[in-house]
Design an enzyme around this catalytic site. Structure first.
Site, PDB file in Angstrom:
ATOM      1  N   GLY A   1      14.984   4.220  51.633  1.00 52.53           N
ATOM      2  CA  GLY A   1      15.866   3.750  50.578  1.00 52.53           C
ATOM      3  C   GLY A   1      17.310   3.798  51.032  1.00 52.53           C
ATOM      4  O   GLY A   1      17.654   4.444  52.021  1.00 52.53           O
TER       5      GLY A   1
ATOM      6  N   GLY B   1      21.303   3.640  49.034  1.00 54.37           N
ATOM      7  CA  GLY B   1      22.150   3.451  47.863  1.00 54.37           C
ATOM      8  C   GLY B   1      23.607   3.534  48.241  1.00 54.37           C
ATOM      9  O   GLY B   1      23.966   3.526  49.421  1.00 54.37           O
TER      10      GLY B   1
ATOM     11  N   PHE C   1      25.481   6.015  48.128  1.00 57.82           N
ATOM     12  CA  PHE C   1      25.821   7.256  48.812  1.00 57.82           C
ATOM     13  C   PHE C   1      25.387   7.243  50.271  1.00 57.82           C
ATOM     14  O   PHE C   1      25.793   8.090  51.050  1.00 57.82           O
ATOM     15  CB  PHE C   1      25.155   8.450  48.120  1.00 57.82           C
ATOM     16  CG  PHE C   1      25.790   8.811  46.812  1.00 57.82           C
ATOM     17  CD1 PHE C   1      27.052   8.347  46.473  1.00 57.82           C
ATOM     18  CD2 PHE C   1      25.130   9.612  45.902  1.00 57.82           C
ATOM     19  CE1 PHE C   1      27.638   8.686  45.274  1.00 57.82           C
ATOM     20  CE2 PHE C   1      25.711   9.965  44.697  1.00 57.82           C
ATOM     21  CZ  PHE C   1      26.967   9.496  44.380  1.00 57.82           C
ATOM     22  N   GLY C   2      24.521   6.316  50.631  1.00 60.63           N
ATOM     23  CA  GLY C   2      24.029   6.267  51.994  1.00 60.63           C
ATOM     24  C   GLY C   2      22.519   6.171  52.044  1.00 60.63           C
ATOM     25  O   GLY C   2      21.841   6.170  51.015  1.00 60.63           O
ATOM     26  N   PRO C   3      21.958   6.109  53.255  1.00 63.61           N
ATOM     27  CA  PRO C   3      20.512   5.939  53.412  1.00 63.61           C
ATOM     28  C   PRO C   3      19.736   7.216  53.131  1.00 63.61           C
ATOM     29  O   PRO C   3      20.259   8.323  53.229  1.00 63.61           O
ATOM     30  CB  PRO C   3      20.371   5.534  54.886  1.00 63.61           C
ATOM     31  CG  PRO C   3      21.560   6.162  55.557  1.00 63.61           C
ATOM     32  CD  PRO C   3      22.673   6.108  54.546  1.00 63.61           C
ATOM     33  N   VAL C   4      18.460   7.037  52.763  1.00 63.16           N
ATOM     34  CA  VAL C   4      17.534   8.142  52.552  1.00 63.16           C
ATOM     35  C   VAL C   4      16.360   7.955  53.513  1.00 63.16           C
ATOM     36  O   VAL C   4      15.798   6.859  53.611  1.00 63.16           O
ATOM     37  CB  VAL C   4      17.020   8.188  51.100  1.00 63.16           C
ATOM     38  CG1 VAL C   4      16.057   9.359  50.911  1.00 63.16           C
ATOM     39  CG2 VAL C   4      18.183   8.299  50.125  1.00 63.16           C
TER      40      VAL C   4
ATOM     41  N   LYS D   1      18.753  12.803  52.514  1.00 63.98           N
ATOM     42  CA  LYS D   1      19.828  11.954  51.976  1.00 63.98           C
ATOM     43  C   LYS D   1      21.056  12.153  52.861  1.00 63.98           C
ATOM     44  O   LYS D   1      21.694  13.204  52.851  1.00 63.98           O
ATOM     45  CB  LYS D   1      20.119  12.366  50.533  1.00 63.98           C
ATOM     46  CG  LYS D   1      21.240  11.606  49.852  1.00 63.98           C
ATOM     47  CD  LYS D   1      21.377  12.135  48.418  1.00 63.98           C
ATOM     48  CE  LYS D   1      22.565  11.551  47.702  1.00 63.98           C
ATOM     49  NZ  LYS D   1      22.702  12.123  46.342  1.00 63.98           N
TER      50      LYS D   1
ATOM     51  N   ASP E   1      24.565  11.633  34.831  1.00 64.43           N
ATOM     52  CA  ASP E   1      24.145  10.362  35.432  1.00 64.43           C
ATOM     53  C   ASP E   1      22.631  10.205  35.326  1.00 64.43           C
ATOM     54  O   ASP E   1      21.959   9.844  36.295  1.00 64.43           O
ATOM     55  CB  ASP E   1      24.594  10.286  36.890  1.00 64.43           C
ATOM     56  CG  ASP E   1      24.658   8.850  37.397  1.00 64.43           C
ATOM     57  OD1 ASP E   1      24.744   7.921  36.564  1.00 64.43           O
ATOM     58  OD2 ASP E   1      24.622   8.641  38.624  1.00 64.43           O
TER      59      ASP E   1
END
Length: 490
Positions: free
Chosen positions: A180, A182, A184-187, A201, A298
């Site tokens: 994944g 997002g 915030f960055g890759p997972v 993360k 959130d």
């Protein structure tokens, strides 16, 4: 403006030092923060550490307090003008011989504690460069200091993983291991040497989540244990790397299922109801049952992860806020979260409360039942969002029309209607009208309880017509919706 303390020897520290109070100061950037410590504990902790240059009380209003400490030179600090109401007291470490009470010596200390703004562009530029370089080189030390001290004070351990171990577990962060990505960055999916599966993360350098959010997530989620909260296994902070290591959730997130035309068929009404109950119980733990009272801020479908049996776990605590001293609400000038799930009072006035999460839960319930997104929802007969559409159907006695058509063979009518009603109660416009989370759990679990009639929901205003019906343009800090950070000057 910079305060440089004379380098103390060990004997100086042993022979006694103290703290000089400077009132109504603009504080420098925080080196270390602990929201569980009061001002007396803060003083004692700083006094026994010879490297601690200064301490101050964190006071954000609404009963929020804590301890701030500085271990480096105090940069960009100045006394606030009488024209302004902001400014905080800070306690500067000084030798015992310099501890004074008369106003003339206090004035002299304030002069020592700051460099005049008229010193010139050259000094300012050099100071700015020095701060930037210090943060770049020592950011990892600040994070590790936070984690170690939090562990000592709170009897909580969040293991620190070497970067080499994380890299090995993810095949050096290979694309094949990416599950994944997002805002915030890759997972990445990874496997530790003992065979344990993990989700890694890795915060990107362009991430909207910075050092403070990283430290916040480590500090908060490391203290939490509940079957409906994702478990933080560890973290890594080396150089520019900011990495969080979670238990692996093989079925990704809730939005992966309910908003997909094919995968939504895998979620029967029985499973969706179990997911609703699980989310509500996880939120009950955050609000009432844990030793910390936490507002998530959130709560949304992409932050609900699903394990191998599709059990829900609330994740992503980077924006979470600890409430202390039975605070009911807090006003903030930094609004963060996701449009579509954000409560009206928070989006417009920056007012945070436990009822902010309850509003988000109401949106979640309606999305789970309908399989439709609140943000980006469109209907031929009106221009309301999903909440408004559900409200119109409820008032017309047609609430079941909200239900995802793929549930027609598995739904229990009384449960669906009850969940819609609870969702609308949670999404009411005014926070005082919304139930608290313990009442929500009780209403969901007891069909014999007579529920109150919902009042008008938040954001019940028809939007202007738009021909763009795509929700794919919405982005968030975790990959789904637009997340917003609105900052105002103090």
């Amino acid at each position: 403006m910079k305060c440089v303390k004379k380098s103390p020897t060990e004997s100086d520290c042993r022979n006694g030092e103290g703290f000089q109070k400077l009132a109504r100061m603009k504080l420098p950037d925080i080196n270390w923060l602990n929201q569980s410590m009061n001002i007396k504990e803060c003083y004692a902790e700083c006094l026994k550490n010879c490297s601690c240059r200064a301490y101050a009380d964190l006071n954000e209003g609404g009963g929020i307090s804590g301890c701030m400490m500085w271990f480096t030179n105090l940069i960009d600090m100045k006394e606030c003008s009488d024209r302004f109401t902001w400014g905080q007291d800070i306690f500067i470490r000084v030798p015992a011989s310099e501890l004074v009470n008369d106003s003339s010596k206090k004035k002299r200390i304030k002069i020592i504690a700051s460099v005049s703004t008229t010193s010139g562009i050259l000094i300012f530029g050099l100071a700015f460069w020095k701060v930037w370089k210090k943060r770049k080189n020592k950011g990892d030390e600040e994070v590790q200091t936070l984690i170690v001290l939090q562990s000592k004070k709170e009897d909580t351990e969040v293991p620190l993983f070497p970067l080499a171990t994380v890299a090995t577990a993810t095949n050096n962060f290979s694309k094949a291991n990416m599950i994944g990505e997002g805002g915030f960055g890759p997972v990445y999916k990874g496997n530790l040497s003992d065979g344990q599966e993990i989700a890694v993360k890795r915060l990107s350098k362009q991430s909207g989540q910075g050092l403070e959010e990283f430290k916040n997530e480590v500090a908060i989620i490391g203290k939490l244990q509940h079957r409906n909260l994702v478990a933080l296994i560890g973290s890594c902070a080396e150089g520019d790397e900011r990495i969080l290591i979670y238990e692996y959730m093989p079925n990704k997130s809730l939005d992966y299922f309910i908003f997909d035309r094919e995968r939504r068929k895998l979620l029967s009404w029985k499973k969706r109801f179990e997911i609703i109950i699980g989310i509500a119980r996880g939120l009950l733990y955050l609000h009432q049952d844990s030793k910390l009272q936490i507002v998530h801020r959130d709560l949304k479908t992409s932050n609900i992860l699903l394990d191998s049996e599709l059990n829900p776990k609330i994740s992503d605590f980077g924006l979470a806020r600890i409430f202390k001293n039975d605070a009911k609400e807090v006003n903030t000038k930094r609004v963060v979260g996701t449009y579509g799930y954000m409560s009206p009072e928070y989006a417009t006035d920056g007012t945070i409360s436990l009822k902010s999460d309850v509003f988000s839960l109401g949106v979640l319930l309606l999305e789970i039942i309908s399989g439709r997104r609140n943000r980006g929802f469109h209907h031929l007969d009106h221009h309301h969002n999903l909440i408004g559409h559900a409200w119109l159907l409820w008032n017309d006695g047609r609430a079941l029309e909200l239900m995802d058509r793929y549930l027609e063979d598995s739904f229990i009518e009384s449960q669906v209607k009850r969940c819609i009603q609870v969702g609308l109660l949670c999404a009411q416009k005014f926070p005082e009208s919304r139930p608290d989370i313990s009442s929500v759990v009780f209403m969901l679990a007891n069909e014999d309880v007579v529920l109150p009639r919902p009042r008008e929901p938040g954001f019940f205003t028809e939007r202007g017509f738009s021909t763009d019906t795509s929700s794919s343009k919405d982005k968030s800090l975790t990959g789904n919706y637009l997340s917003v950070t609105i900052e105002e000057g103090r």
